[in-house]
Design a protein around this motif. Structure first.
Motif, mmCIF file in Angstrom:
data_model
loop_
_atom_site.group_PDB
_atom_site.id
_atom_site.type_symbol
_atom_site.label_atom_id
_atom_site.label_comp_id
_atom_site.label_asym_id
_atom_site.label_seq_id
_atom_site.Cartn_x
_atom_site.Cartn_y
_atom_site.Cartn_z
ATOM 1 N N ASP A 1 35.874 -44.698 51.573
ATOM 2 C CA ASP A 1 36.054 -45.775 50.936
ATOM 3 C C ASP A 1 36.342 -47.184 51.490
ATOM 4 N N ARG A 2 36.083 -48.031 50.772
ATOM 5 C CA ARG A 2 36.275 -49.439 51.150
ATOM 6 C C ARG A 2 37.426 -49.560 52.152
ATOM 7 N N ALA A 3 38.661 -49.169 51.667
ATOM 8 C CA ALA A 3 39.830 -49.608 52.438
ATOM 9 C C ALA A 3 39.641 -48.631 53.872
ATOM 10 N N GLU A 4 39.266 -47.554 54.012
ATOM 11 C CA GLU A 4 39.086 -46.691 55.225
ATOM 12 C C GLU A 4 38.126 -47.293 56.015
ATOM 13 N N PHE A 5 37.006 -47.924 55.481
ATOM 14 C CA PHE A 5 35.889 -48.423 56.073
ATOM 15 C C PHE A 5 36.219 -49.623 57.021
ATOM 16 N N GLN A 6 37.241 -50.271 56.750
ATOM 17 C CA GLN A 6 37.688 -51.311 57.410
ATOM 18 C C GLN A 6 37.906 -51.221 59.093
ATOM 19 N N ASP A 7 38.462 -50.059 59.237
ATOM 20 C CA ASP A 7 38.531 -49.648 60.453
ATOM 21 C C ASP A 7 37.481 -48.794 61.250
ATOM 22 N N TRP B 1 27.345 -53.466 43.909
ATOM 23 C CA TRP B 1 28.492 -53.446 43.192
ATOM 24 C C TRP B 1 29.054 -52.051 43.335
ATOM 25 N N GLY B 2 30.448 -51.809 42.994
ATOM 26 C CA GLY B 2 30.916 -50.263 43.002
ATOM 27 C C GLY B 2 31.620 -49.929 44.236
ATOM 28 N N GLY B 3 31.988 -48.819 44.276
ATOM 29 C CA GLY B 3 32.814 -48.351 45.625
ATOM 30 C C GLY B 3 34.248 -48.237 45.290
#
Length: 290
Positions: A119-125, A287-289
């Protein structure tokens, strides 16, 4: 990151195919391309001395999702083209100006190595190293077709393209390699009842992609196709294709949800096939995610 890439022509040199993207994201894109040279919408047409100027507008929707814990994408694209073609078949000159919808395309892309569904939060790393994936493209015969005409926007047949590829990132550079094969059903209504069949067309392609910073990149692509000989009513023709494809694509993210790209491309035929130049541009909104 959300820019992605939009195919603006039928030449299939699309970079960043195996880039990882957060799941649950939607992309809506529109792209325009102008092509000139020896190019047709259906590669099976046994036409000689072809010359064309084609304007193409493509609308595409993409949805990312997780499959077996890996990132995947589903795409649907609908091109609208207008152009002027002229060429010869059986020593008879043919010319046609036409506009309308070409065949629609559906693509399923599945990564199976190195691209976890995040997801977006996990993708940051997330940091890319090796990615491997496969895809299946289906071209449906939905385009405009008139069996009394030599040149059409639709192909009146189904086309399938399975592909497998890998990607490797090294700091600002990433490299993609892919192999695919085009498989064609027969067109049994060519010029009023004739039958055209085509052998498989094998394709190898590669991209080198340099990222100046997140959302800004340039891709250099090269592809080679071999095969695809056509037969009319069972009689083989001298249409074995050996074609080189070249493309340079520039991408910019205007915001986390919007991006644009520009493309310059060319094709060179060694035997039969397309010999053309193309220039295009596209816009994409995401959009979305989660």
């Amino acid at each position: 990151m959300l820019l992605g890439s939009v195919a603006v022509s039928a030449q299939e040199l699309e970079p960043r195919t195996y880039v990882n993207v957060p799941v649950g994201v939607n992309f809506l894109a529109v792209a325009y391309a102008f092509s000139t040279g020896n190019i047709v919408m259906d590669a099976a047409l046994p036409i000689e001395g072809l010359d064309a100027d084609i304007h193409t507008l493509v609308g595409r929707y993409t949805r990312t999702f997780g499959l077996f814990g890996r990132s995947s994408k589903f795409k649907v694209a609908l091109p609208y083209s207008l152009g002027d073609w002229k060429g010869e078949f059986e020593s008879e000159f043919a010319r046609r100006s036409i506009d309308g919808f070409a065949d629609s395309r559906f693509v399923l892309e599945v990564n199976f190595l190195g691209a976890p569904a995040l997801d977006r939060a996990e993708f940051q790393d997330y940091k890319q190293k090796w990615i491997a994936g496969a895809s299946m493209q289906v071209i449906a015969p939905t385009g405009e077709y008139d069996s009394s005409k030599l040149i059409n926007l639709g192909s009146n047949r189904w086309t399938f393209k399975p592909q497998i590829g890998i990607s490797r990132a090294f700091e600002k550079w990433s490299y993609e390699f892919a192999g695919s094969v085009w498989l064609f059903t027969d067109n049994d209504n060519f010029l009023g009842g004739n039958s055209v069949d085509q052998d498989p067309l094998w394709v190898l392609k590669t991209h080198a992609i340099w990222s100046r910073k997140p959302g800004q990149w340039i891709a250099f692509g090269v592809g080679f196709g071999d095969g695809g000989r056509t037969s009319v009513n069972g009689v083989p023709r001298q249409t074995i294709q050996q074609n080189w494809r070249f493309a340079v694509t520039f991408g910019w993210a205007l915001s986390p949800k919007q991006g644009i790209h520009f493309r310059l491309g060319s094709g060179v035929k060694k035997k039969s096939g397309s010999d053309f130049d193309v220039i295009g541009a596209g816009y994409q909104y995401a959009w979305g995610g989660r």
